[in-house]
Design a protein around this motif. Sequence first.
Motif, short mmCIF file in Angstrom:
data_model
loop_
_atom_site.label_atom_id
_atom_site.label_comp_id
_atom_site.label_asym_id
_atom_site.label_seq_id
_atom_site.Cartn_x
_atom_site.Cartn_y
_atom_site.Cartn_z
N TYR A 196 46.69 45.36 37.43
CA TYR A 196 47.00 44.13 36.68
C TYR A 196 48.50 44.04 36.38
O TYR A 196 49.12 42.98 36.56
N ASP A 221 28.95 45.19 34.52
CA ASP A 221 29.90 44.16 34.08
C ASP A 221 31.09 44.72 33.30
O ASP A 221 32.03 43.97 32.99
N THR A 225 33.83 42.19 35.43
CA THR A 225 34.32 40.97 34.79
C THR A 225 35.84 40.96 34.73
O THR A 225 36.48 39.92 34.96
N GLU A 227 37.16 40.23 38.23
CA GLU A 227 36.90 38.83 38.60
C GLU A 227 37.82 37.86 37.86
O GLU A 227 38.25 36.85 38.43
N ASN A 228 38.13 38.16 36.63
CA ASN A 228 38.94 37.25 35.81
C ASN A 228 40.43 37.29 36.14
O ASN A 228 41.12 36.28 35.99
N TYR A 229 40.93 38.45 36.56
CA TYR A 229 42.38 38.62 36.63
C TYR A 229 42.95 38.80 38.03
O TYR A 229 44.17 38.89 38.18
N ILE A 284 45.48 40.17 26.84
CA ILE A 284 44.22 40.42 27.53
C ILE A 284 43.31 41.38 26.76
O ILE A 284 42.28 41.82 27.27
N GLU A 324 40.56 42.35 23.88
CA GLU A 324 39.34 41.64 23.51
C GLU A 324 38.90 42.03 22.11
O GLU A 324 39.07 43.19 21.68
#
Length: 480
Positions: free
Chosen positions: A23, A81, A85, A88-90, A210, A212
């Motif tokens: 990332y 997940d 997740t 998939e998101n980043y 990012i 949570e």
Amino acid sequence: MKKKVALMTWHHAENYGTAFQAYALKLLIEQHGFEVNLVDYHRLRAPIKLRTLKEISTGFVRRLFQKFKWNKEIFFKFRDDTFNTFYENYFDYTQPCVYNQDFLDLNTEYVGFVCGSDQIWNPELFDARYFLDFVIDKKRLIAYAPSLGVSEFVGQGMKQFMGPLINRFTHLSVREQTGCEIVKELSGRRDVLNVLDPVLMINAELWDQISEDITLPDGEYMFIFFLINNDNYIKEAIKQAEEKRLKAVVLHCTQSEDTRFANIDELTPGQLLTYISHASYVCTDSFHIIVLSIIYSIPFKAFKKYLSDSGMSQNSRITDLLKRLSIVDAEFCAGCTFEANIDYCIVQNKLQEQRMLSFDYLRNALQSLPVLETTNFALLCTCTSPCQGELSSAFQERMSTESNSRYMKVMRKYPFALAEKCYRCKYLDNQKEEDSRMPLFYYDLEKALKNENNISKIYRKYYFPFHAVSCVKKLLLVNR
């Protein structure tokens, strides 16, 4: 339209460090105005290398025990997940890349190719794809902070592979200073820059974006996370938490048998960031958890992931990092203090200086990328159906003189001496004893086929360990 860069790194692994470094490097390249796609390639198992029968059989037996659960060790397993997740998101990806032609096709779409960071250049995990061996124009090659993960390099055969691949890079950098010295030795070059891990290049405010939400413990706590389970280490960390009147928050061990002390559920990468940023103290053997502790200015104690101090133990990357940021007394040893002695004012100033140097390197490398040429590259192979592959000239010559040899008949079953173009070809029949990668002993085997008169010696050195284990596997299948 933005120019596109393909990023070659580890991804889709259930590993916090892997997720964060991918990332961070993607974000750094985007900050320079490029669109970034990760190369959709999934890392294979360890390379095919010369091993003794004992080494091969030990690994086979271990996998057998795990498969049938004959061992009593309990390994932690993430929910699907937890990491999916995040990926998939980043992230955006290239077309799926498996075979040679898949990779070659990328040359017509991407103006540049960046490889890094993590231990993608670890000799024990060697894979030529992570050296961007498929890129035609070497002016498009950028290495940003790949790590070798070791402080010593052994194995002449590996040098034959890595040296020429490294030499292709126009822009060459490595994450650890020890790695720089190894790369200089392998390549004969002196223009190897020591840059920061991309995770360190991103400040706390950007990481917070990012993170949570998650319910944290009441009061102050020590965050304890060990990749490799070590009862003595974890008990010492818990003891220190009690002495500091901190709640001990223990996460599962994720790269070994799990710890019996774990007292919180698994965390997504975003939740992990929240736990670290709010901790009063961190104890870990994870390189990237140490990195995040530094970013958030959290006191920490770094434990050795591997007890061995050999050059292949991977401990050097933590030592290198602490030394470069002038952090002292942060590594655990018998009788050491757990006092928060890190002067983060000095550390953050030094970190900012290092960031500027690393940022300049990446900016200059990206700005020097040539204009994209939409050349259609010729097919590497003209086959249209599965084949056994073309044998190397050395093996063909040996076959012509010893075609009746029982050793040659066995050796022919293994794809260890094919023509170089056949490895990773889409049409190579993979229903073989080993996968379709070139073995690390390829060039040594070629030399032996040309110069060794006794074919049985070649068989015993290069083929017998694989053949013996294959025979055992077949016997087990027959007797099931």
